[in-house]
Enzyme design. Structure first.
Site, PDB file in Angstrom:
ATOM      1  N   ARG A   1       0.876  -1.291  -0.130  1.00 28.18           N
ATOM      2  CA  ARG A   1       0.063   0.168   0.162  1.00 28.18           C
ATOM      3  C   ARG A   1       0.866   1.166   0.059  1.00 28.18           C
ATOM      4  O   ARG A   1       1.074   2.147  -1.086  1.00 28.18           O
ATOM      5  CB  ARG A   1      -1.034  -0.176   1.144  1.00 28.18           C
ATOM      6  CG  ARG A   1      -1.941   0.991   1.026  1.00 28.18           C
ATOM      7  CD  ARG A   1      -1.616   2.386   1.570  1.00 28.18           C
ATOM      8  NE  ARG A   1      -1.059   2.530   3.003  1.00 28.18           N
ATOM      9  CZ  ARG A   1      -0.466   3.695   3.418  1.00 28.18           C
ATOM     10  NH1 ARG A   1      -0.301   4.619   2.871  1.00 28.18           N
ATOM     11  NH2 ARG A   1       0.188   3.619   4.635  1.00 28.18           N
TER      12      ARG A   1
ATOM     13  N   HIS B   1       8.829   6.713   8.236  1.00 25.63           N
ATOM     14  CA  HIS B   1       9.530   6.907   7.054  1.00 25.63           C
ATOM     15  C   HIS B   1      10.922   7.285   7.053  1.00 25.63           C
ATOM     16  O   HIS B   1      11.344   7.828   8.194  1.00 25.63           O
ATOM     17  CB  HIS B   1       9.011   7.905   6.211  1.00 25.63           C
ATOM     18  CG  HIS B   1       7.552   7.349   5.671  1.00 25.63           C
ATOM     19  ND1 HIS B   1       7.253   7.082   4.232  1.00 25.63           N
ATOM     20  CD2 HIS B   1       6.333   7.252   6.153  1.00 25.63           C
ATOM     21  CE1 HIS B   1       6.134   6.581   4.146  1.00 25.63           C
ATOM     22  NE2 HIS B   1       5.475   6.713   5.362  1.00 25.63           N
TER      23      HIS B   1
ATOM     24  N   CYS C   1       4.354   9.242   0.537  1.00 22.92           N
ATOM     25  CA  CYS C   1       3.054   9.691   0.296  1.00 22.92           C
ATOM     26  C   CYS C   1       3.017  10.637  -0.626  1.00 22.92           C
ATOM     27  O   CYS C   1       3.901  11.579  -0.796  1.00 22.92           O
ATOM     28  CB  CYS C   1       2.369  10.281   1.631  1.00 22.92           C
ATOM     29  SG  CYS C   1       0.791  10.856   1.483  1.00 22.92           S
TER      30      CYS C   1
HETATM   31  P1  HMG Z   1     -12.871  14.415  -2.581  1.00 25.11           P
HETATM   32  O1  HMG Z   1     -12.338  14.772  -4.194  1.00 25.11           O
HETATM   33  O2  HMG Z   1     -13.050  15.738  -1.543  1.00 25.11           O
HETATM   34  O3  HMG Z   1     -14.148  13.517  -2.516  1.00 25.11           O
HETATM   35  O4  HMG Z   1     -11.721  13.637  -1.979  1.00 25.11           O
HETATM   36  P2  HMG Z   1     -15.408  13.733  -3.173  1.00 25.11           P
HETATM   37  O5  HMG Z   1     -16.310  13.060  -1.963  1.00 25.11           O
HETATM   38  O6  HMG Z   1     -15.774  15.198  -3.800  1.00 25.11           O
HETATM   39  O7  HMG Z   1     -15.517  12.670  -4.350  1.00 25.11           O
HETATM   40  C1  HMG Z   1     -14.647  12.813  -5.610  1.00 25.11           C
HETATM   41  C2  HMG Z   1     -14.781  11.881  -6.399  1.00 25.11           C
HETATM   42  O8  HMG Z   1     -14.233  10.608  -5.973  1.00 25.11           O
HETATM   43  C3  HMG Z   1     -16.212  11.161  -6.997  1.00 25.11           C
HETATM   44  O9  HMG Z   1     -16.125  10.732  -8.160  1.00 25.11           O
HETATM   45  C4  HMG Z   1     -16.345  10.148  -5.661  1.00 25.11           C
HETATM   46  O10 HMG Z   1     -17.359   9.261  -6.281  1.00 25.11           O
HETATM   47  C5  HMG Z   1     -15.119   9.650  -5.806  1.00 25.11           C
HETATM   48  P3  HMG Z   1     -16.760  11.669  -9.450  1.00 25.11           P
HETATM   49  O11 HMG Z   1     -17.806  11.830  -8.902  1.00 25.11           O
HETATM   50  O12 HMG Z   1     -15.846  12.654  -9.514  1.00 25.11           O
HETATM   51  O13 HMG Z   1     -16.568  10.462 -10.524  1.00 25.11           O
HETATM   52  N1  HMG Z   1     -14.723   8.850  -4.488  1.00 25.11           N
HETATM   53  C6  HMG Z   1     -14.149   7.745  -4.262  1.00 25.11           C
HETATM   54  N2  HMG Z   1     -14.021   6.543  -5.186  1.00 25.11           N
HETATM   55  C7  HMG Z   1     -13.706   5.406  -5.135  1.00 25.11           C
HETATM   56  N3  HMG Z   1     -13.508   5.118  -3.582  1.00 25.11           N
HETATM   57  C8  HMG Z   1     -13.697   6.139  -2.856  1.00 25.11           C
HETATM   58  C9  HMG Z   1     -13.991   7.248  -3.256  1.00 25.11           C
HETATM   59  N4  HMG Z   1     -14.309   8.408  -2.423  1.00 25.11           N
HETATM   60  C10 HMG Z   1     -14.544   9.293  -3.336  1.00 25.11           C
HETATM   61  N5  HMG Z   1     -13.517   5.956  -1.364  1.00 25.11           N
HETATM   62  C11 HMG Z   1     -10.798  11.835  -0.861  1.00 25.11           C
HETATM   63  C12 HMG Z   1     -11.592  12.913  -1.043  1.00 25.11           C
HETATM   64  C13 HMG Z   1     -10.833  11.532   0.523  1.00 25.11           C
HETATM   65  C14 HMG Z   1     -11.881  10.749  -1.511  1.00 25.11           C
HETATM   66  C15 HMG Z   1      -9.671  11.780  -1.642  1.00 25.11           C
HETATM   67  O14 HMG Z   1      -8.893  12.930  -1.053  1.00 25.11           O
HETATM   68  C16 HMG Z   1      -8.854  10.630  -1.232  1.00 25.11           C
HETATM   69  O15 HMG Z   1      -8.893   9.726  -1.997  1.00 25.11           O
HETATM   70  N6  HMG Z   1      -7.587  11.011  -0.662  1.00 25.11           N
HETATM   71  C17 HMG Z   1      -6.801   9.652  -0.508  1.00 25.11           C
HETATM   72  C18 HMG Z   1      -5.342  10.253  -0.730  1.00 25.11           C
HETATM   73  C19 HMG Z   1      -4.390   8.901  -0.251  1.00 25.11           C
HETATM   74  O16 HMG Z   1      -4.448   7.959  -0.631  1.00 25.11           O
HETATM   75  N7  HMG Z   1      -3.150   9.496   0.447  1.00 25.11           N
HETATM   76  C20 HMG Z   1      -2.105   8.432   0.564  1.00 25.11           C
HETATM   77  C21 HMG Z   1      -2.607   7.452   1.839  1.00 25.11           C
HETATM   78  S1  HMG Z   1      -2.118   8.396   3.145  1.00 25.11           S
HETATM   79  C22 HMG Z   1      -0.599   8.085   3.822  1.00 25.11           C
HETATM   80  O17 HMG Z   1       0.007   7.497   2.902  1.00 25.11           O
HETATM   81  C23 HMG Z   1       0.031   8.363   5.051  1.00 25.11           C
HETATM   82  C24 HMG Z   1      -0.006   6.938   5.934  1.00 25.11           C
HETATM   83  O18 HMG Z   1       0.937   6.239   5.221  1.00 25.11           O
HETATM   84  C25 HMG Z   1       0.680   7.329   7.204  1.00 25.11           C
HETATM   85  C26 HMG Z   1       1.876   8.325   7.181  1.00 25.11           C
HETATM   86  O19 HMG Z   1       3.079   8.072   6.694  1.00 25.11           O
HETATM   87  O20 HMG Z   1       1.862   9.515   7.680  1.00 25.11           O
HETATM   88  C27 HMG Z   1      -1.084   6.466   6.082  1.00 25.11           C
HETATM   89 MG    MG Z   2       3.185   6.254   5.254  1.00 26.28          MG
END
Ligand code: HMG
Ligand code: MG
Length: 313
Positions: A16, A210, A241
């Protein structure tokens, strides 16, 4: 009779956290095999993928397919990230029984990573936690930027504790502290851990480091000495990320395993098989991985000291 070695739980996040930040999109078959090799190496928990918006993280748009094709081993937990109810629904339909919600201790990162303020994200997670529990799933709550935020600067331990407390209030089962950009030194990690141990016991907190500046193992060693027993890591040190500019991979699982086992802890991991999985990931990505342990092996340096012997001699 020798005393039993204390156990350290390693959660593998390479599939992931590792693959979400790669320029190339790894084919489904390779992702599936990578996860299977990790499980065969004895990792008891593997964060397989994310059910996030495919527009935000196209590298993991194949989450359903990957989960459908993994040959699952009994006793291994296969978890996934979910940012909202839609993500939860997708994860549950794939048989996922542990999901991770994720927010931050800083507003700048929360906004860029999940398009919400910290308070909004907690409200967004409330039905996710309730829905997961109703379906018999458990929930991890990540707090990113526990030491510093790439947008807002340094983060106070009290701010991290506060977000942990709010996640705890909505019922998350596990708290995971993310040092997202790999800036921390041991004293900084110690201060955050001390603060967060007011919310959950040290042995239950998860530390997610990290290794951008090569300080992750030193931080892990301090955390171990303080009683932390749960760590995230990624095979080969892949990861980062996409919304944290310049952040590189997690601490490498095989390096953390080396630190733990040579310090007298057991992890249940077969390190040579883990290294095979890491090399497999490197080949799938077509590049050398940052892990120094892999490099040492490739250079022909072998380590003959058995697990724990160094500590007990
Ligand atoms: P948004 O644009 O505000 O969301 O994003 P929305 O609700 O307005 O939806 C926009 C579009 O996304 C829509 O589609 C939704 O259906 C779709 P459209 O109508 O435009 O075709 N959508 C989805 N599709 C599939 N699955 C879903 C989903 N939700 C909405 N679950 C949102 C808000 C949270 C969705 C977006 O910001 C997002 O996906 N962010 C994730 C970013 C990410 O994955 N970052 C990396 C992981 S975190 C990390 O790495 C840190 C960690 O490792 C810890 C550390 O290191 O500190 C965990
Ligand atoms: Mg991380």
């Amino acid at each position: 009779m020798p005393a039993e070695q204390p156990f350290v739980h390693l959660c593998e996040v390479g599939p992931r956290d590792g693959l979400q930040n790669e320029k190339s999109i790894v084919p489904v078959e390779a992702k599936v095999r990578f996860v299977e090799m990790l499980a065969e190496a004895g990792l008891r928990e593997i964060e397989v993928t994310s059910f996030v918006s495919p527009k935000w993280v196209p590298q993991l748009a194949d989450a359903e397919e990957v989960l459908a094709r993994i040959a699952r081993r009994a006793g291994t937990v296969y978890s996934a990230l979910v940012p909202n109810e839609k993500g939860l629904e997708r994860a549950l339909s794939c048989g996922v029984r542990k999901v991770s919600v994720f927010t931050a201790a800083s507003e700048g990162f929360a906004r860029r990573n999940i398009n919400a303020s910290v308070a909004e994200s907690i409200e967004r997670f409330r039905p996710v936690v309730a829905g997961a529990h109703a379906a018999g799933a458990t929930v991890r709550g990540y707090v990113s930027c526990i030491v510093e935020c790439p947008f807002d600067g340094s983060v106070r331990p009290a701010a991290v504790r506060e977000v942990c407390a709010r996640l705890s209030d909505i019922g998350v089962d596990e708290l995971d502290l993310g040092e997202t950009i790999g800036v921390a030194v041991p004293d900084e990690i110690a201060r955050v851990l001390e603060a967060c141990a007011a919310v959950r016991p040290m042995a239950e907190l998860v530390l997610h480091l990290h290794d951008t500046r090569g300080t992750a193992l030193a931080c892990a060693a301090r955390a171990l000495a303080m009683g932390v027993r749960r760590f995230d890591a990624s095979a080969g040190g892949i990861g980062g990320c996409p919304y944290a500019p310049g952040a590189s991979g997690n601490v490498a699982t095989e390096e953390l395993d080396y630190l733990c086992t040579r310090s007298g802890y057991s992890t249940g991991v077969d390190r040579s098989r883990l290294c095979e999985a890491a090399r497999f990931a490197g080949a799938a990505l077509g590049r050398a991985l940052p892990s120094r342990l892999l490099s040492a092996e490739a250079a022909g340096s072998s380590c003959q000291v058995a697990r724990g012997d160094a500590a007990s001699a």
